[in-house]
Design a protein around this motif. Structure first.
Motif, mmCIF file in Angstrom:
data_model
loop_
_atom_site.group_PDB
_atom_site.id
_atom_site.type_symbol
_atom_site.label_atom_id
_atom_site.label_comp_id
_atom_site.label_asym_id
_atom_site.label_seq_id
_atom_site.Cartn_x
_atom_site.Cartn_y
_atom_site.Cartn_z
ATOM 1 N N ILE A 182 -36.765 -39.724 -55.545
ATOM 2 C CA ILE A 182 -36.672 -40.829 -56.501
ATOM 3 C C ILE A 182 -37.775 -40.678 -57.545
ATOM 4 C CG2 ILE A 182 -35.673 -42.414 -54.802
ATOM 5 C CD1 ILE A 182 -38.447 -43.669 -54.475
ATOM 6 N N ASN A 183 -37.607 -41.383 -58.675
ATOM 7 C CA ASN A 183 -38.675 -41.396 -59.684
ATOM 8 C C ASN A 183 -39.508 -42.659 -59.497
ATOM 9 O OD1 ASN A 183 -37.187 -43.509 -60.769
ATOM 10 N ND2 ASN A 183 -36.389 -42.294 -62.487
ATOM 11 N N ASN A 184 -40.454 -42.887 -60.423
ATOM 12 C CA ASN A 184 -41.350 -44.035 -60.248
ATOM 13 C C ASN A 184 -40.702 -45.360 -60.638
ATOM 14 O OD1 ASN A 184 -41.285 -43.662 -62.982
ATOM 15 N ND2 ASN A 184 -43.493 -43.344 -63.220
ATOM 16 N N LYS A 185 -39.403 -45.329 -60.923
ATOM 17 C CA LYS A 185 -38.646 -46.569 -61.119
ATOM 18 C C LYS A 185 -37.707 -46.818 -59.948
ATOM 19 C CE LYS A 185 -38.753 -46.686 -66.186
ATOM 20 N NZ LYS A 185 -39.714 -45.651 -66.408
ATOM 21 N N ASN A 186 -37.927 -46.053 -58.866
ATOM 22 C CA ASN A 186 -37.138 -46.173 -57.641
ATOM 23 C C ASN A 186 -35.687 -45.755 -57.847
ATOM 24 O OD1 ASN A 186 -37.146 -46.734 -54.859
ATOM 25 N ND2 ASN A 186 -36.204 -48.754 -55.190
ATOM 26 N N LYS A 187 -35.457 -44.896 -58.841
ATOM 27 C CA LYS A 187 -34.105 -44.413 -59.109
ATOM 28 C C LYS A 187 -33.913 -43.053 -58.449
ATOM 29 C CE LYS A 187 -30.992 -43.059 -62.870
ATOM 30 N NZ LYS A 187 -30.856 -42.901 -64.340
ATOM 31 N N VAL A 188 -32.787 -42.890 -57.717
ATOM 32 C CA VAL A 188 -32.499 -41.622 -57.052
ATOM 33 C C VAL A 188 -32.180 -40.564 -58.105
ATOM 34 C CG1 VAL A 188 -30.976 -40.408 -55.449
ATOM 35 C CG2 VAL A 188 -31.658 -42.775 -54.966
ATOM 36 N N ILE A 189 -32.890 -39.421 -58.047
ATOM 37 C CA ILE A 189 -32.644 -38.335 -59.009
ATOM 38 C C ILE A 189 -32.203 -37.049 -58.317
ATOM 39 C CG2 ILE A 189 -34.207 -39.237 -60.778
ATOM 40 C CD1 ILE A 189 -36.347 -37.370 -59.785
ATOM 41 N N LYS A 190 -32.281 -37.013 -56.971
ATOM 42 C CA LYS A 190 -31.825 -35.829 -56.260
ATOM 43 C C LYS A 190 -31.503 -36.243 -54.829
ATOM 44 C CE LYS A 190 -34.149 -32.133 -57.135
ATOM 45 N NZ LYS A 190 -35.210 -31.083 -57.071
ATOM 46 N N GLU A 191 -30.336 -35.818 -54.342
ATOM 47 C CA GLU A 191 -29.918 -36.189 -52.993
ATOM 48 C C GLU A 191 -29.777 -34.950 -52.120
ATOM 49 O OE1 GLU A 191 -27.308 -40.043 -52.997
ATOM 50 O OE2 GLU A 191 -26.397 -38.639 -54.411
ATOM 51 N N ASN A 192 -29.470 -35.200 -50.860
ATOM 52 C CA ASN A 192 -29.178 -34.129 -49.907
ATOM 53 C C ASN A 192 -30.319 -33.111 -49.799
ATOM 54 O OD1 ASN A 192 -26.590 -35.219 -49.377
ATOM 55 N ND2 ASN A 192 -25.793 -34.218 -51.239
ATOM 56 N N ILE A 193 -31.538 -33.632 -49.599
ATOM 57 C CA ILE A 193 -32.700 -32.764 -49.397
ATOM 58 C C ILE A 193 -32.843 -32.517 -47.898
ATOM 59 C CG2 ILE A 193 -35.170 -32.450 -49.815
ATOM 60 C CD1 ILE A 193 -33.523 -32.741 -52.363
ATOM 61 N N SER A 194 -32.979 -31.244 -47.519
ATOM 62 C CA SER A 194 -33.065 -30.935 -46.089
ATOM 63 C C SER A 194 -34.442 -31.301 -45.538
ATOM 64 C CB SER A 194 -32.796 -29.442 -45.853
ATOM 65 O OG SER A 194 -33.876 -28.662 -46.314
ATOM 66 N N LYS A 195 -34.461 -31.626 -44.260
ATOM 67 C CA LYS A 195 -35.719 -31.950 -43.575
ATOM 68 C C LYS A 195 -36.670 -30.761 -43.612
ATOM 69 C CE LYS A 195 -37.549 -33.352 -39.056
ATOM 70 N NZ LYS A 195 -37.203 -33.690 -37.646
ATOM 71 N N LYS A 196 -36.116 -29.547 -43.448
ATOM 72 C CA LYS A 196 -36.955 -28.339 -43.449
ATOM 73 C C LYS A 196 -37.619 -28.144 -44.805
ATOM 74 C CE LYS A 196 -36.885 -23.400 -42.331
ATOM 75 N NZ LYS A 196 -37.775 -23.035 -43.430
ATOM 76 N N GLU A 197 -36.901 -28.382 -45.900
ATOM 77 C CA GLU A 197 -37.472 -28.226 -47.241
ATOM 78 C C GLU A 197 -38.664 -29.168 -47.433
ATOM 79 O OE1 GLU A 197 -36.300 -29.032 -51.929
ATOM 80 O OE2 GLU A 197 -34.693 -28.752 -50.440
ATOM 81 N N VAL A 198 -38.508 -30.411 -46.993
ATOM 82 C CA VAL A 198 -39.585 -31.391 -47.147
ATOM 83 C C VAL A 198 -40.771 -31.029 -46.265
ATOM 84 C CG1 VAL A 198 -40.217 -33.809 -46.864
ATOM 85 C CG2 VAL A 198 -37.977 -33.211 -47.796
ATOM 86 N N GLU A 199 -40.480 -30.653 -45.006
ATOM 87 C CA GLU A 199 -41.564 -30.323 -44.088
ATOM 88 C C GLU A 199 -42.331 -29.088 -44.549
ATOM 89 O OE1 GLU A 199 -39.702 -30.031 -40.298
ATOM 90 O OE2 GLU A 199 -39.787 -32.199 -39.903
ATOM 91 N N ASP A 200 -41.600 -28.098 -45.103
ATOM 92 C CA ASP A 200 -42.278 -26.897 -45.614
ATOM 93 C C ASP A 200 -43.114 -27.222 -46.850
ATOM 94 O OD1 ASP A 200 -41.135 -25.431 -43.611
ATOM 95 O OD2 ASP A 200 -39.562 -24.539 -44.853
ATOM 96 N N LYS A 201 -42.575 -28.051 -47.711
ATOM 97 C CA LYS A 201 -43.241 -28.362 -48.976
ATOM 98 C C LYS A 201 -44.522 -29.166 -48.758
ATOM 99 C CE LYS A 201 -42.034 -30.229 -53.551
ATOM 100 N NZ LYS A 201 -41.895 -28.961 -54.262
ATOM 101 N N PHE A 202 -44.493 -30.069 -47.771
ATOM 102 C CA PHE A 202 -45.623 -30.972 -47.562
ATOM 103 C C PHE A 202 -46.289 -30.769 -46.201
ATOM 104 C CE2 PHE A 202 -42.757 -33.118 -50.549
ATOM 105 C CZ PHE A 202 -43.629 -33.308 -51.623
ATOM 106 N N SER A 203 -46.196 -29.534 -45.687
ATOM 107 C CA SER A 203 -46.770 -29.261 -44.370
ATOM 108 C C SER A 203 -48.287 -29.485 -44.354
ATOM 109 C CB SER A 203 -46.460 -27.818 -43.954
ATOM 110 O OG SER A 203 -46.993 -26.901 -44.899
ATOM 111 N N TYR A 204 -48.944 -29.284 -45.522
ATOM 112 C CA TYR A 204 -50.407 -29.443 -45.569
ATOM 113 C C TYR A 204 -50.837 -30.895 -45.450
ATOM 114 C CZ TYR A 204 -49.662 -30.938 -50.408
ATOM 115 O OH TYR A 204 -49.242 -31.602 -51.535
ATOM 116 N N LEU A 205 -49.886 -31.840 -45.616
ATOM 117 C CA LEU A 205 -50.219 -33.261 -45.521
ATOM 118 C C LEU A 205 -50.081 -33.780 -44.106
ATOM 119 C CD1 LEU A 205 -48.467 -34.618 -48.752
ATOM 120 C CD2 LEU A 205 -50.899 -34.222 -48.395
ATOM 121 N N ASN A 206 -49.459 -33.014 -43.245
ATOM 122 C CA ASN A 206 -49.187 -33.488 -41.880
ATOM 123 C C ASN A 206 -50.271 -33.019 -40.917
ATOM 124 O OD1 ASN A 206 -46.742 -34.756 -42.611
ATOM 125 N ND2 ASN A 206 -45.663 -32.771 -42.539
#
Length: 554
Positions: free
Chosen positions: A530-554
């Motif tokens: 989503i953007n900073n207006k809470n509007k969806v701009i991209k759907e169907n994101i895989s869990k693996k993509e998110v976990e890989d992208k933000f692994s340094y935050l976990n």
């Protein structure tokens, strides 16, 4: 009107040359002439604005040997103090006359020397040339080799040298004023005197450095290093693994550091031994008898610290486990038998060596922060109490290190000023100091009753302490969680993204400032953007993509 222009006032402040006319004015020279720039042209005037050298040149230098180099249409020549061209504009380089009466000039990419009448004393036919301020000698390059000439144009050596090294004396370049001239030929070095006689022949030493103002140089033979004087005598025998000048206050020191195995030897600027059998050393300054004197911190081979003066006299015995710099102050922090205290330059204990830790900013000494028996207090630079030992923790606030402190009492943090006044009440179980990737020096992250929030440095609540987690994203967004739900607020505590999500990620490193910020969110087991207006701009994101992208935050 006067912006970007120059003028002159007399010593009483009266205007002599008003601003608004000349783009640049140099100071008056010894003959009362002023280098000036007018309408993008250069010339000379006097204090009454009489034109002496006309404003018809693209550039002009100060006078040297009563001539100034001028530039016109990309070529260079010389004028005298009456503004007359005495050497036609014909050369390719800006140049000037040295004390030997010669100027190095180039024409058709070749080098030579002229006198003050423009006569070629050394023909302009060489591949390169060099001359120095302090000597009458000059050097020229023919094809790939160098030779010496005198200031009368007489060739003094054959073209046999691969390199002729200059050195420096009192910030002026020289070939031989420091003692000997270093030359290289066929991968060998030699040293010549001012008469160009070989004092130290080729092949005697493997490597050599230029002579310094103390008329000595570092050399090596058989992969061992020593120091020689201008007579070729080894002032320091070639027996060390390395000899070099250490860095001191961002410049090369005059002293030498010699190493043999694990042993360091300090040598003064003349090559005389100051101290040896050292593991390490550093420069420092301290107050001795009301004067600031240079000293050397030394560490012996057993790892203990002390200090010597510049003559090698031991002034602080080598007994300390740690020894911080005096930094031009009266006292230094030392560690002895596991405890910290203060000593002066005569090794007198000025504050008892009985503390767990002492902190001070030596560059701008104002106080000492001390940990004694796990209680913290502060004394000023004169060793007078500021805070007694009543705090569980104490640290200077980065936004005002001299006057404000984060303190801990009764397991709670607050902020006090130097006078003990409470700025922020003691009610937080955690309180951040300034951090690099935080909202700036005007805020503290705080924790209260296991809940997180944000307050100003004056204690005003920005984000109340009601959140389970707080992640500062940028100056406009803070990611928060409450009761298992995540949302985003700004520094005004206004909701940017409602608390509807099981997780929110954002990484500004992936997004330039001029691009809309994207938040990766999780809701009902699905990831989307989503953007900073809470509007969806991209759907169907895989869990693996998110976990890989933000692994340094976990």
């Amino acid at each position: 009107m006067g912006e970007g222009s120059w003028g002159y006032n007399d010593d009483k402040g009266n205007v002599v040359i008003p601003v608004g006319k000349y783009k640049f004015l140099n100071p008056l020279d010894e003959k009362g002439m002023i280098l000036a720039e007018l309408k993008n042209k250069h010339g000379y005037i006097d204090i009454h604005e009489n034109i002496i050298v006309p404003f018809e040149y693209d550039d002009i230098t100060v006078f040297s040997q009563e001539l100034a180099c001028v530039k016109k249409n990309g070529k260079f020549g010389f004028v005298n103090r009456k503004g007359k061209i005495v050497i036609p504009v014909q050369f390719e380089n800006e140049t000037f006359f040295r004390k030997n009466g010669l100027a190095l000039v180039t024409k058709n990419k070749l080098y030579g020397f002229i006198d003050k009448k423009g006569k070629e004393i050394i023909p302009i036919k060489y591949q390169n040339a060099n001359h120095v301020i302090l000597d009458s000698l000059v050097t020229l390059k023919k094809e790939t080799k160098w030779a010496f000439f005198d200031s009368f144009g007489k060739q003094k050596t054959d073209f046999v040298y691969d390199e002729i090294v200059t050195t420096s004396l009192n910030s002026k370049d020289t070939f031989w004023k420091n003692g000997l001239i270093l030359v290289r030929k066929n991968n060998q070095i030699a040293y010549l005197d001012k008469n160009l006689k070989e004092i130290i022949p080729f092949g005697k030493y493997e490597t050599g450095e230029r002579f310094n103002k103390n008329r000595i140089a570092i050399i090596s033979k058989n992969n061992k290093y020593g120091i020689i004087d201008e007579f070729g005598k080894e002032r320091v025998k070639a027996e060390y693994d390395t000899i070099e000048h250490p860095e001191e206050s961002y410049h090369e020191s005059e002293i030498f550091v010699a190493k043999k195995g694990n042993n360091i030897v300090l040598l003064d600027e003349h090559g005389k031994k100051i101290y040896d059998k050292l593991k390490d050393f550093s420069f420092d300054y301290c107050r001795m008898d009301k004067k600031i004197e240079k000293i050397y911190h030394i560490q012996n081979l057993n790892g203990k610290y002390g200090a010597i003066d510049t003559n090698g006299k031991l002034i602080i015995p080598i007994i300390y486990d740690e020894f911080e710099d005096f930094g031009s102050n009266y006292n230094a922090i030392v560690k002895y038998k596991g405890k910290f205290g203060l000593i002066d330059s005569k090794n007198k204990i000025t504050y008892p060596i009985e503390n767990e830790a002492i902190y001070a900013d030596r560059r701008e000494l104002d106080y000492y922060l001390i940990n004694k028996n796990n209680k913290f207090g502060i004394i000023d630079k004169n060793l007078k109490p500021i805070f007694n030992f009543v705090f569980q923790d104490l640290s200077p606030c980065f936004y005002d290190t001299k006057n404000r402190f984060i303190a801990k009492q009764n397991d709670r943090y607050g902020v006090i000023d130097r006078g003990g006044r409470i700025i922020i009440p003691f009610e937080y179980s955690k309180m951040s100091n300034w951090i690099e990737y935080g909202p700036g020096e005007n805020y503290h992250f705080v924790t209260k009753n296991n809940k997180e929030g944000l307050i100003t440095k004056e204690g005003k609540i920005v984000i109340p302490t009601i959140y389970d987690s707080l992640f500062y994203n940028d100056e406009n967004t803070i990611i928060l969680s409450k009761n298992g739900k995540y949302g985003v607020k700004n520094l005004q505590n206004k909701t940017v993204i409602p608390f509807d999500y099981e997780k929110i990620y954002s990484d500004l490193a992936f997004f330039p400032k001029n691009k809309e910020i994207e938040f990766y969110v999780l809701r009902n087991g699905k990831y989307f953007v989503i953007n900073n207006k809470n509007k969806v701009i991209k759907e169907n994101i895989s869990k693996k993509e998110v976990e890989d992208k933000f692994s340094y935050l976990n």
